[in-house]
Design a protein around this motif. Sequence first.
Motif, short mmCIF file in Angstrom:
data_model
loop_
_atom_site.label_atom_id
_atom_site.label_comp_id
_atom_site.label_asym_id
_atom_site.label_seq_id
_atom_site.Cartn_x
_atom_site.Cartn_y
_atom_site.Cartn_z
N TYR A 53 54.29 24.90 52.08
CA TYR A 53 54.05 23.84 53.06
C TYR A 53 52.82 24.17 53.90
O TYR A 53 51.92 23.34 54.06
N VAL A 54 52.77 25.40 54.44
CA VAL A 54 51.65 25.78 55.31
C VAL A 54 50.32 25.77 54.55
O VAL A 54 49.32 25.24 55.02
N ILE A 55 50.34 26.34 53.32
CA ILE A 55 49.10 26.38 52.53
C ILE A 55 48.62 24.96 52.20
O ILE A 55 47.45 24.62 52.39
N SER A 56 49.54 24.11 51.75
CA SER A 56 49.14 22.75 51.36
C SER A 56 48.72 21.94 52.58
O SER A 56 47.78 21.15 52.51
N PHE A 57 49.42 22.16 53.71
CA PHE A 57 49.07 21.42 54.93
C PHE A 57 47.63 21.74 55.34
O PHE A 57 46.83 20.83 55.59
N PHE A 58 47.30 23.02 55.38
CA PHE A 58 45.93 23.37 55.80
C PHE A 58 44.91 22.98 54.73
O PHE A 58 43.78 22.59 55.07
N THR A 59 45.28 23.06 53.45
CA THR A 59 44.32 22.66 52.41
C THR A 59 44.02 21.16 52.52
O THR A 59 42.86 20.75 52.47
N ILE A 60 45.06 20.35 52.69
CA ILE A 60 44.81 18.91 52.87
C ILE A 60 44.03 18.68 54.17
O ILE A 60 43.13 17.85 54.22
N GLY A 61 44.35 19.46 55.20
CA GLY A 61 43.62 19.35 56.46
C GLY A 61 42.13 19.65 56.29
O GLY A 61 41.28 18.98 56.87
N ILE A 62 41.84 20.68 55.48
CA ILE A 62 40.44 21.03 55.21
C ILE A 62 39.75 19.90 54.45
O ILE A 62 38.60 19.55 54.73
N ILE A 63 40.46 19.33 53.46
CA ILE A 63 39.90 18.17 52.74
C ILE A 63 39.54 17.07 53.72
O ILE A 63 38.49 16.47 53.64
N TRP A 64 40.46 16.83 54.67
CA TRP A 64 40.22 15.76 55.64
C TRP A 64 38.97 16.07 56.47
O TRP A 64 38.11 15.20 56.65
N VAL A 65 38.85 17.29 56.96
CA VAL A 65 37.69 17.67 57.77
C VAL A 65 36.40 17.50 56.96
O VAL A 65 35.41 16.92 57.44
N ASN A 66 36.42 17.96 55.71
CA ASN A 66 35.21 17.90 54.89
C ASN A 66 34.89 16.47 54.46
O ASN A 66 33.72 16.08 54.38
N HIS A 67 35.92 15.71 54.17
CA HIS A 67 35.75 14.29 53.82
C HIS A 67 35.08 13.56 54.97
O HIS A 67 34.11 12.83 54.80
N HIS A 68 35.62 13.79 56.15
CA HIS A 68 35.08 13.28 57.41
C HIS A 68 33.59 13.60 57.51
O HIS A 68 32.76 12.72 57.75
N ALA A 69 33.23 14.88 57.28
CA ALA A 69 31.84 15.31 57.45
C ALA A 69 30.93 14.70 56.39
O ALA A 69 29.78 14.35 56.68
N LEU A 70 31.46 14.55 55.17
CA LEU A 70 30.63 14.03 54.09
C LEU A 70 30.43 12.51 54.25
O LEU A 70 29.31 12.01 54.12
N ILE A 71 31.50 11.80 54.55
CA ILE A 71 31.44 10.34 54.60
C ILE A 71 30.54 9.86 55.74
O ILE A 71 29.84 8.85 55.62
#
Lengths: 219, 219, 219, 219
Positions: A53-71
């Motif tokens: 749960y913790v690993i997937s939560f932070f991995t999805i969170g990182i995707i969100w941060v990077n998606h945010h930065a790219l878009i």
Amino acid sequence: MGELMDRSRLEAFSDGVIAVAITLLALDLTVAGPGHGKLAHQLGEHWPAFLAYVISFFTIGIIWVNHHALIRTIKTVNRTLLFLNLLLLLFVVLIPFATSTVADYLSENNGDARVATALYGASFVGMSIGFTAIFEWTLHGHRVYQPLPPEQHWAARARFVSGGLVYVAATIIALFNAIVAFVIIGLVAVYYIFERTPRHADGDTATATATARARYPDT
Amino acid sequence: MGELMDRSRLEAFSDGVIAVAITLLALDLTVAGPGHGKLAHQLGEHWPAFLAYVISFFTIGIIWVNHHALIRTIKTVNRTLLFLNLLLLLFVVLIPFATSTVADYLSENNGDARVATALYGASFVGMSIGFTAIFEWTLHGHRVYQPLPPEQHWAARARFVSGGLVYVAATIIALFNAIVAFVIIGLVAVYYIFERTPRHADGDTATATATARARYPDT
Amino acid sequence: MGELMDRSRLEAFSDGVIAVAITLLALDLTVAGPGHGKLAHQLGEHWPAFLAYVISFFTIGIIWVNHHALIRTIKTVNRTLLFLNLLLLLFVVLIPFATSTVADYLSENNGDARVATALYGASFVGMSIGFTAIFEWTLHGHRVYQPLPPEQHWAARARFVSGGLVYVAATIIALFNAIVAFVIIGLVAVYYIFERTPRHADGDTATATATARARYPDT
Amino acid sequence: MGELMDRSRLEAFSDGVIAVAITLLALDLTVAGPGHGKLAHQLGEHWPAFLAYVISFFTIGIIWVNHHALIRTIKTVNRTLLFLNLLLLLFVVLIPFATSTVADYLSENNGDARVATALYGASFVGMSIGFTAIFEWTLHGHRVYQPLPPEQHWAARARFVSGGLVYVAATIIALFNAIVAFVIIGLVAVYYIFERTPRHADGDTATATATARARYPDT
């Protein structure tokens, strides 16, 4: 004006999907209820579920941060981008399923544990492919506010692909040793959380990095 | 301009996660269906589930109100803030699981009920730590529109930490008496709902409070 | 400026909760899978689930439309409004549970069906109370852009309360006849979907109505 | 100004519902856990679930893209539009249920598989009806920024209806052959993903198309 609004609806929809996916991760966390042994014992047995749960939560969170930065570097939205974004989200939405499966099987430490961990790694590989495809899209045409000069494309690509290759490696390793692969996937999350933009790095790399990722001050 | 948009996407994502988490609370509410005894009896037996639903719903609602109030004081978003926010959300998303567990075990009134209530309290402790970390972040650098003068930092911190300490106390008490701990957690929610900003309090406290929490008129 | 943003975050959060709740309604729709009798037969037996899904979907949809219309008249957001809004959402989030329960028990046509339908009606009563409380809040202070003159308050209140009273009646009737109560709740949804603002009505009523509900052209 | 905000809340709510529905698709993906046979074997047996997941994910994604393109042409929102939009969302929210059912029954390849696939097709027919109704609404009054000239209405309608008719055909075919119908539904998704606006087509068609669908550059 119209184009900015487009981008904002793309962001809103992606945020919605990512927010639901990250929250559904917690549906994996359940105990069987009274009459199925000591609660403390049940919780203890579920350690892979909590860790996953913790690993997937932070991995999805990182995707969100990077998606945010790219878009936010993008000037105009077209249909191709919308479908590449759907491809990314398709794999993000698979992560709760892959997380649940690895949580169920990891402590078995057998062939099934290896298959489950490979599935878990593969869902991150898929996500990396979707994300890299969006990045590749930003390199062509006049689609971003500050396009990278062509001579920096390969350095920037290398950076993106290297993140994905770690997941490819973890997926292959999973077929031989589930725990090692699981640890690698966890370490990638830890790495990205503490990663910092090299501020005094040489120009080329810094620019490539700045376009490819978040550009927040780190004070 | 760009920075404001950042903040608004941080808010949108957090709102999405909190909205999903608060709605998933209701998934705990189920009855076994026809053929499992009188419905009225089943509903009556589920009183801990309904009570835990109401407490968790308002507690998550309070988090949302306070998150709202804290984030809107922020001028610039950086990666550290994004990850502290993810830490807060990690615990918010755990609340439906902790609520479901306490609802299942509370009426057992045994060792398992104590473990379940401690887990419930611990999820609120985690949430408080995440929230306090974001508040601490706002105290440094030039990150908020109206920074607190340094001499008021400790008063403001004390306020934040005291809320979290009640949850720490409830978690410890839960290991001895589940019902008492559960009642304390419920009373914290009631307290925050009816709490009012001291409008004619002395300057220092009022300023610290105003920055730390919602500043809505209470007419 | 700051205040408008507040209202927009209140709207965004409410939209999120309502969107999740309306989508979770469909989780009630399931079939047992292969080996549990003909699929056509299973689907046929689930008619109360499909009917309850449609009724609840449109009822939550109507809440959303009316919430939208009411909130956009508001000038300033305070903590009281935020908590009244949470109260409304608390009951909205209960609707999928109440829908699922009535779907499970309605065709039993016994005492349990009556309890289930009363529970279903009660969830709409709760929602009406929350909504009326928000409306009452808008009548005081300088909280809306175009306040109703005090002499029109009672007419506007009567309108709001009458909607809620139909649900109170349906809840009481449910204790005697589940089907009749269920039909009434369905008819309320149909009524609100086809309802039109009286365009050439006398001034007072039209104004009260216009403030209390959506003011869209009906061309 | 006020009207734009209305439209934006309509978009936000629709995005929320579509985002939740698309994410709930993945709840269909589960394995039975340890003790129920080889994991690789379980995953292999679930191929219809994975295939149906991908088809439904992209079909909902296409709805979202087209909804986005259609709604942004709209100038004023009225109650009729809000309820037509609810009708569309009612069917979108049914798609995860229909997907789950077809995934459970498709490999049975019997009468139940045909009923399940017809149900799957029917959910897309319902969605097409909702979408066509919104499009029809945009043809009347002064509701869009650049209204289609009346002589182009039938060409535009034909375009919309033809998409829906393929789903009608698939639903009827499903009653005779589940696999053929399922393949057709999948091909529709593939077609829409790779479809491009005919840029150099003759004027009339190009205009009708441009209003009816996304107008993004395809560079």
